[in-house]
Design a protein around this motif. Structure first.
Motif, PDB file in Angstrom:
ATOM      1  N   ALA A   7     -22.665  19.193 -28.292  1.00 35.53           N
ATOM      2  CA  ALA A   7     -21.998  18.140 -29.067  1.00 35.53           C
ATOM      3  C   ALA A   7     -21.313  18.755 -30.286  1.00 35.53           C
ATOM      4  CB  ALA A   7     -23.001  17.085 -29.508  1.00 35.53           C
ATOM      5  N   LYS A   8     -20.153  18.221 -30.623  1.00 41.19           N
ATOM      6  CA  LYS A   8     -19.438  18.651 -31.826  1.00 41.19           C
ATOM      7  C   LYS A   8     -19.604  17.576 -32.900  1.00 41.19           C
ATOM      8  CE  LYS A   8     -15.973  21.300 -29.279  1.00 41.19           C
ATOM      9  NZ  LYS A   8     -14.536  21.416 -28.947  1.00 41.19           N
ATOM     10  N   VAL A   9     -19.811  18.027 -34.136  1.00 38.38           N
ATOM     11  CA  VAL A   9     -20.034  17.087 -35.242  1.00 38.38           C
ATOM     12  C   VAL A   9     -19.004  17.317 -36.326  1.00 38.38           C
ATOM     13  CG1 VAL A   9     -21.683  16.269 -36.962  1.00 38.38           C
ATOM     14  CG2 VAL A   9     -22.515  17.097 -34.782  1.00 38.38           C
ATOM     15  N   ASN A  10     -18.506  16.215 -36.866  1.00 33.69           N
ATOM     16  CA  ASN A  10     -17.632  16.284 -38.029  1.00 33.69           C
ATOM     17  C   ASN A  10     -18.079  15.201 -39.008  1.00 33.69           C
ATOM     18  OD1 ASN A  10     -15.513  17.003 -39.724  1.00 33.69           O
ATOM     19  ND2 ASN A  10     -14.103  15.567 -38.768  1.00 33.69           N
ATOM     20  N   ILE A  11     -18.366  15.604 -40.245  1.00 28.32           N
ATOM     21  CA  ILE A  11     -18.835  14.664 -41.260  1.00 28.32           C
ATOM     22  C   ILE A  11     -17.785  14.554 -42.355  1.00 28.32           C
ATOM     23  CG2 ILE A  11     -20.644  14.151 -42.958  1.00 28.32           C
ATOM     24  CD1 ILE A  11     -22.528  15.861 -41.164  1.00 28.32           C
ATOM     25  N   VAL A  12     -17.284  13.348 -42.548  1.00 27.97           N
ATOM     26  CA  VAL A  12     -16.269  13.087 -43.566  1.00 27.97           C
ATOM     27  C   VAL A  12     -16.866  12.145 -44.602  1.00 27.97           C
ATOM     28  CG1 VAL A  12     -13.979  12.152 -44.015  1.00 27.97           C
ATOM     29  CG2 VAL A  12     -14.431  13.341 -41.865  1.00 27.97           C
ATOM     30  N   SER A  13     -16.904  12.596 -45.838  1.00 29.63           N
ATOM     31  CA  SER A  13     -17.482  11.770 -46.899  1.00 29.63           C
ATOM     32  C   SER A  13     -16.764  12.009 -48.214  1.00 29.63           C
ATOM     33  CB  SER A  13     -18.978  12.085 -47.065  1.00 29.63           C
ATOM     34  OG  SER A  13     -19.577  11.175 -47.964  1.00 29.63           O
ATOM     35  N   LYS A  40     -18.491   9.001 -42.902  1.00 28.62           N
ATOM     36  CA  LYS A  40     -18.280   8.853 -41.468  1.00 28.62           C
ATOM     37  C   LYS A  40     -18.837  10.086 -40.751  1.00 28.62           C
ATOM     38  CE  LYS A  40     -14.231   5.893 -40.620  1.00 28.62           C
ATOM     39  NZ  LYS A  40     -12.871   5.874 -40.052  1.00 28.62           N
ATOM     40  N   VAL A  41     -19.638   9.848 -39.740  1.00 32.71           N
ATOM     41  CA  VAL A  41     -20.155  10.944 -38.916  1.00 32.71           C
ATOM     42  C   VAL A  41     -19.569  10.800 -37.521  1.00 32.71           C
ATOM     43  CG1 VAL A  41     -22.209  12.038 -37.949  1.00 32.71           C
ATOM     44  CG2 VAL A  41     -22.294  11.063 -40.247  1.00 32.71           C
ATOM     45  N   PHE A  42     -18.828  11.836 -37.070  1.00 35.81           N
ATOM     46  CA  PHE A  42     -18.217  11.827 -35.740  1.00 35.81           C
ATOM     47  C   PHE A  42     -19.013  12.768 -34.826  1.00 35.81           C
ATOM     48  CE2 PHE A  42     -14.882  10.942 -38.786  1.00 35.81           C
ATOM     49  CZ  PHE A  42     -14.157   9.907 -38.206  1.00 35.81           C
ATOM     50  N   LEU A  43     -19.411  12.264 -33.666  1.00 35.28           N
ATOM     51  CA  LEU A  43     -20.113  13.076 -32.671  1.00 35.28           C
ATOM     52  C   LEU A  43     -19.322  13.031 -31.365  1.00 35.28           C
ATOM     53  CD1 LEU A  43     -23.776  11.948 -33.292  1.00 35.28           C
ATOM     54  CD2 LEU A  43     -23.073  14.324 -33.259  1.00 35.28           C
ATOM     55  N   LEU A  44     -19.029  14.193 -30.797  1.00 32.69           N
ATOM     56  CA  LEU A  44     -18.331  14.260 -29.522  1.00 32.69           C
ATOM     57  C   LEU A  44     -19.205  15.071 -28.547  1.00 32.69           C
ATOM     58  CD1 LEU A  44     -15.683  13.550 -27.983  1.00 32.69           C
ATOM     59  CD2 LEU A  44     -14.851  15.821 -28.647  1.00 32.69           C
ATOM     60  N   ILE A  45     -19.632  14.425 -27.471  1.00 34.76           N
ATOM     61  CA  ILE A  45     -20.563  15.045 -26.522  1.00 34.76           C
ATOM     62  C   ILE A  45     -19.887  15.200 -25.177  1.00 34.76           C
ATOM     63  CG2 ILE A  45     -22.851  14.900 -25.449  1.00 34.76           C
ATOM     64  CD1 ILE A  45     -22.170  12.584 -28.293  1.00 34.76           C
ATOM     65  N   SER A  46     -19.790  16.431 -24.698  1.00 34.55           N
ATOM     66  CA  SER A  46     -19.210  16.677 -23.368  1.00 34.55           C
ATOM     67  C   SER A  46     -20.169  16.191 -22.289  1.00 34.55           C
ATOM     68  CB  SER A  46     -18.938  18.177 -23.186  1.00 34.55           C
ATOM     69  OG  SER A  46     -18.033  18.624 -24.163  1.00 34.55           O
ATOM     70  N   LYS A  95     -28.075  27.602 -49.336  1.00 34.12           N
ATOM     71  CA  LYS A  95     -28.946  28.238 -50.321  1.00 34.12           C
ATOM     72  C   LYS A  95     -30.421  27.912 -50.082  1.00 34.12           C
ATOM     73  CE  LYS A  95     -25.720  28.535 -54.222  1.00 34.12           C
ATOM     74  NZ  LYS A  95     -25.397  27.996 -55.570  1.00 34.12           N
ATOM     75  N   ASN A  96     -30.688  26.648 -49.744  1.00 32.46           N
ATOM     76  CA  ASN A  96     -32.079  26.187 -49.669  1.00 32.46           C
ATOM     77  C   ASN A  96     -32.588  25.971 -48.258  1.00 32.46           C
ATOM     78  OD1 ASN A  96     -31.930  26.005 -52.528  1.00 32.46           O
ATOM     79  ND2 ASN A  96     -31.029  23.968 -52.363  1.00 32.46           N
ATOM     80  N   SER A  97     -31.780  26.326 -47.250  1.00 34.69           N
ATOM     81  CA  SER A  97     -32.146  26.088 -45.846  1.00 34.69           C
ATOM     82  C   SER A  97     -32.537  24.629 -45.626  1.00 34.69           C
ATOM     83  CB  SER A  97     -33.306  27.014 -45.422  1.00 34.69           C
ATOM     84  OG  SER A  97     -32.939  28.349 -45.571  1.00 34.69           O
ATOM     85  N   SER A  98     -31.758  23.736 -46.196  1.00 37.15           N
ATOM     86  CA  SER A  98     -32.044  22.308 -46.105  1.00 37.15           C
ATOM     87  C   SER A  98     -31.877  21.791 -44.687  1.00 37.15           C
ATOM     88  CB  SER A  98     -31.101  21.541 -47.040  1.00 37.15           C
ATOM     89  OG  SER A  98     -31.172  20.163 -46.808  1.00 37.15           O
ATOM     90  N   THR A  99     -32.620  20.747 -44.346  1.00 36.57           N
ATOM     91  CA  THR A  99     -32.486  20.121 -43.030  1.00 36.57           C
ATOM     92  C   THR A  99     -31.908  18.726 -43.182  1.00 36.57           C
ATOM     93  OG1 THR A  99     -34.776  19.348 -43.171  1.00 36.57           O
ATOM     94  CG2 THR A  99     -34.379  21.400 -41.974  1.00 36.57           C
ATOM     95  N   GLY A 100     -30.973  18.552 -44.091  1.00 37.95           N
ATOM     96  CA  GLY A 100     -30.370  17.262 -44.362  1.00 37.95           C
ATOM     97  C   GLY A 100     -29.308  16.885 -43.366  1.00 37.95           C
ATOM     98  N   LEU A 101     -28.436  15.999 -43.800  1.00 32.53           N
ATOM     99  CA  LEU A 101     -27.429  15.425 -42.920  1.00 32.53           C
ATOM    100  C   LEU A 101     -26.529  16.471 -42.276  1.00 32.53           C
ATOM    101  CD1 LEU A 101     -26.258  12.715 -41.952  1.00 32.53           C
ATOM    102  CD2 LEU A 101     -24.758  12.753 -43.920  1.00 32.53           C
ATOM    103  N   GLY A 108     -21.404   7.734 -50.669  1.00 33.80           N
ATOM    104  CA  GLY A 108     -20.813   8.986 -50.229  1.00 33.80           C
ATOM    105  C   GLY A 108     -21.439  10.201 -50.904  1.00 33.80           C
ATOM    106  N   PHE A 109     -20.918  11.386 -50.580  1.00 33.09           N
ATOM    107  CA  PHE A 109     -21.420  12.613 -51.206  1.00 33.09           C
ATOM    108  C   PHE A 109     -20.376  13.714 -51.069  1.00 33.09           C
ATOM    109  CE2 PHE A 109     -22.640  12.810 -46.790  1.00 33.09           C
ATOM    110  CZ  PHE A 109     -22.541  14.140 -46.438  1.00 33.09           C
ATOM    111  N   ASP A 110     -20.556  14.752 -51.853  1.00 34.78           N
ATOM    112  CA  ASP A 110     -19.658  15.904 -51.830  1.00 34.78           C
ATOM    113  C   ASP A 110     -20.097  16.828 -50.690  1.00 34.78           C
ATOM    114  OD1 ASP A 110     -18.385  18.381 -52.264  1.00 34.78           O
ATOM    115  OD2 ASP A 110     -18.201  17.998 -54.413  1.00 34.78           O
ATOM    116  N   THR A 111     -19.331  16.871 -49.611  1.00 34.98           N
ATOM    117  CA  THR A 111     -19.727  17.657 -48.437  1.00 34.98           C
ATOM    118  C   THR A 111     -19.771  19.156 -48.723  1.00 34.98           C
ATOM    119  OG1 THR A 111     -17.415  17.598 -47.695  1.00 34.98           O
ATOM    120  CG2 THR A 111     -18.923  15.973 -46.737  1.00 34.98           C
ATOM    121  N   ASP A 112     -18.849  19.645 -49.532  1.00 33.99           N
ATOM    122  CA  ASP A 112     -18.830  21.080 -49.876  1.00 33.99           C
ATOM    123  C   ASP A 112     -20.088  21.463 -50.658  1.00 33.99           C
ATOM    124  OD1 ASP A 112     -16.384  21.492 -48.670  1.00 33.99           O
ATOM    125  OD2 ASP A 112     -15.257  21.005 -50.484  1.00 33.99           O
ATOM    126  N   LEU A 113     -20.467  20.612 -51.608  1.00 39.82           N
ATOM    127  CA  LEU A 113     -21.667  20.879 -52.401  1.00 39.82           C
ATOM    128  C   LEU A 113     -22.916  20.787 -51.532  1.00 39.82           C
ATOM    129  CD1 LEU A 113     -22.860  21.392 -55.233  1.00 39.82           C
ATOM    130  CD2 LEU A 113     -22.938  18.909 -55.559  1.00 39.82           C
TER     131      LEU A 113
END
Length: 261
Positions: free
Chosen positions: A241-247, A254-260, A223-229, A211-216
């Protein structure tokens, strides 16, 4: 008689003026309608061109990340297999034996299979041909063989297509999530559920890693214009598509993707 003629003339003049005014009003409203239609079509064309540019940029960025991952995979997995084959061949030259030859044959077969899998994962035309669901299933089978741990894939509902362009981006997004799991999660299992509803597709990708700290992670991204998760959400918007990442640390992600549709 004179009065009657005057009335007729006046009636004709008034009728003519009213007819001209009515015709002028019709012409004015037609002009306004055509002008509004022209600007609407122009706006729609500009939006379409803008969307195409965003779509193209997203595809290029995602493909670049996919190529980067594949290059690392070639260096590790393919390079390791090639090195083992080279060692075995050197041994066979000095001390030919059936066991070494059979082992080399198995390694060569694995190398060919791995190269074929990577080639398929990169082939956009092939992915568009077989569709998102099958392409994702093939990718998960490949990952499972590499990582040596279970990758569970469940499909619910009646499948349908959301269009080849959107499916390609969705597939690359899934690849990016899976690549992040492989590189950082230290997981021993991946569970994926693909659910088709009447007007949408729901996709859940879950791992049991660190897991990881989503807020951090969000703060570092800003700050760094990262292209991570977390940056997946930016590209997901391109395909509606809507994305929700819970960690949570030590409890997986958990990565949730909802695509109309």
């Amino acid at each position: 008689m004179f009065t009657s003629e005057s009335e007729i003339i006046l009636t004709i003049i008034v009728s003519t003026i009213l007819l001209l005014l009515f015709s002028g009003a019709i012409i004015y409203f037609l002009f306004k309608y055509q002008r509004k239609r022209y600007f609407h079509q122009k706006e729609m064309l500009e939006l379409k061109e803008s969307f195409s540019k965003i779509l193209l940029n997203s595809k290029i960025q995602i493909q670049e990340q996919t190529l980067d991952h594949i290059s690392k995979e070639l260096h590790s997995n393919i390079g390791q297999l090639a090195s083992l084959i080279n060692i075995n061949l050197s041994e066979i030259l000095h001390n030919p034996n059936k066991e070494s030859i059979l082992e080399t044959k198995v390694l060569t077969k694995s190398l060919i299979s791995e190269l074929k899998s990577i080639s398929t994962a990169l082939n956009t035309d092939y992915i568009m041909k077989i569709g998102f669901e099958k392409a994702l299933k093939n990718e998960l089978n490949r990952v499972s063989k590499i990582m040596k741990y279970p990758v569970n894939f469940k499909v619910l509902g009646n499948s349908f297509s959301i269009g080849p362009e959107r499916e390609i981006i969705l597939f690359r997004l899934c690849q990016e999530v899976i690549n992040n799991i492989i590189q950082y999660a230290q997981a021993s299992k991946i569970d994926i559920v693909l659910e088709y509803n009447n007007d949408s597709i729901k996709l859940v990708i879950e791992d049991n890693g660190v897991g990881f700290d989503t807020d951090l992670a969000r703060e570092n991204r800003d700050k760094n214009s990262s292209t991570g998760l977390l940056n997946i959400s930016k590209r997901a918007k391109v395909i509606n598509a809507k994305v929700n990442i819970v960690s949570k640390l030590n409890f997986g992600t958990k990565v949730f993707l909802l695509i109309s549709r």
